[in-house]
Design an enzyme around this catalytic site. Structure first.
Site, mmCIF file in Angstrom:
data_model
loop_
_atom_site.group_PDB
_atom_site.id
_atom_site.type_symbol
_atom_site.label_atom_id
_atom_site.label_comp_id
_atom_site.label_asym_id
_atom_site.label_seq_id
_atom_site.Cartn_x
_atom_site.Cartn_y
_atom_site.Cartn_z
ATOM 1 C CE LYS A 73 -4.469 0.703 2.234
ATOM 2 N NZ LYS A 73 -5.225 0.480 3.466
HETATM 3 O O1 G3P Z 1 -9.032 1.253 4.222
HETATM 4 C C1 G3P Z 1 -8.896 2.553 4.730
HETATM 5 C C2 G3P Z 1 -9.674 2.648 5.976
HETATM 6 O O2 G3P Z 1 -9.087 1.870 6.962
HETATM 7 C C3 G3P Z 1 -9.919 4.001 6.489
HETATM 8 O O3 G3P Z 1 -11.097 3.898 7.194
HETATM 9 O O4 G3P Z 1 -12.785 4.553 8.816
HETATM 10 O O5 G3P Z 1 -10.379 5.206 9.155
HETATM 11 O O6 G3P Z 1 -11.740 6.290 7.391
HETATM 12 P P1 G3P Z 1 -11.522 5.060 8.184
#
Ligand code: G3P
Length: 218
Positions: free
Chosen positions: A87
């Site tokens: 990533k």
């Molecule tokens: O895959 C990216 C994700 O983990 C981000 O999620 O909920 O932290 O915006 P969030």
């Protein structure tokens, strides 16, 4: 559409795997930290454990922000397992790294994507996956699903091979909308995947069938 679970929690990954619908896992440094995984050896061991459970693509994020650092990390991460997808953040050095790694045959997931312009650059560089962050777009009152629609349209018109991996999912409804508007993959917390199961008419209907069966056996 492929289902990935967005967690570094082994119990949740096993639960998703047992459901029989799991295609992969995405992690990020915040999710690894949440599991208390510290130090390079432990981090690598944790990725190896995830790969052995999921037997599908597992995104492992670099923490360097310079080209050389990203490449060094990516090449080390790729030795963990053929399932590892590196990533890489959507920054200038990241685009250079994605191009280099794609030519070396190392799979990449371009992360922290918030616009169709960024999506075009990542695809041109040869990213395997592109991660638009739906929830974080909504957090600032824009529309994450509109972003998926726009990227899906551009990728379709241009016939790019990069797969749209909708990330930062916060609800089962967003999974449905990502499926509807052309995401190739959705990565979400296990709760949102399990939320797809729920419907009150299913529960009421099942209870009625079982009750009628029980009554017929008296
Ligand atoms: O895959 C990216 C994700 O983990 C981000 O999620 O909920 O932290 O915006 P969030």
């Amino acid at each position: 559409m492929k289902f990935f679970v967005d967690t570094a929690n082994l119990a949740q990954i096993k639960e998703a795997k047992d459901l029989g619908i799991l295609d992969g896992v995405t992690t990020n440094p915040s999710l690894m930290a949440k599991e208390g995984i510290k130090g390079k050896n432990n981090i690598f061991k944790h990725y190896a454990d995830i790969c052995s459970i999921v037997e599908g693509d597992v995104s492992a994020e670099v923490i360097s922000v310079d080209f050389e650092g990203m490449i060094k990390e990516a090449e080390e991460l790729a030795t963990i397992s053929p399932y590892i997808v590196v990533k890489i953040p959507m920054i200038k050095e990241g685009i250079k790294a994605i191009k280099y790694l794609s030519e070396k045959g190392i799979k990449t997931n371009c992360t922290l994507v918030f616009s169709a312009g960024q999506a075009i650059l990542a695809a041109k560089a040869g990213a395997t996956y592109l991660s638009p962050f739906i929830g974080r777009v909504n957090d600032i009152t824009w529309d994450g699903i509109e972003l998926i629609k726009e990227i899906a349209e551009v990728y379709s018109v241009q016939m790019f091979d990069t797969e749209i991996l909708a990330a930062s999912i916060r609800s089962p409804r967003q999974i449905v909308e990502c499926a509807k508007y052309g995401a190739d993959v959705v990565t979400s917390p296990l709760n949102s995947i399990l939320g797809l199961l729920r419907h009150p008419l299913t529960d009421v209907g099942l209870e009625k069938f079982l009750q009628d069966y029980r009554n017929s056996q008296k």
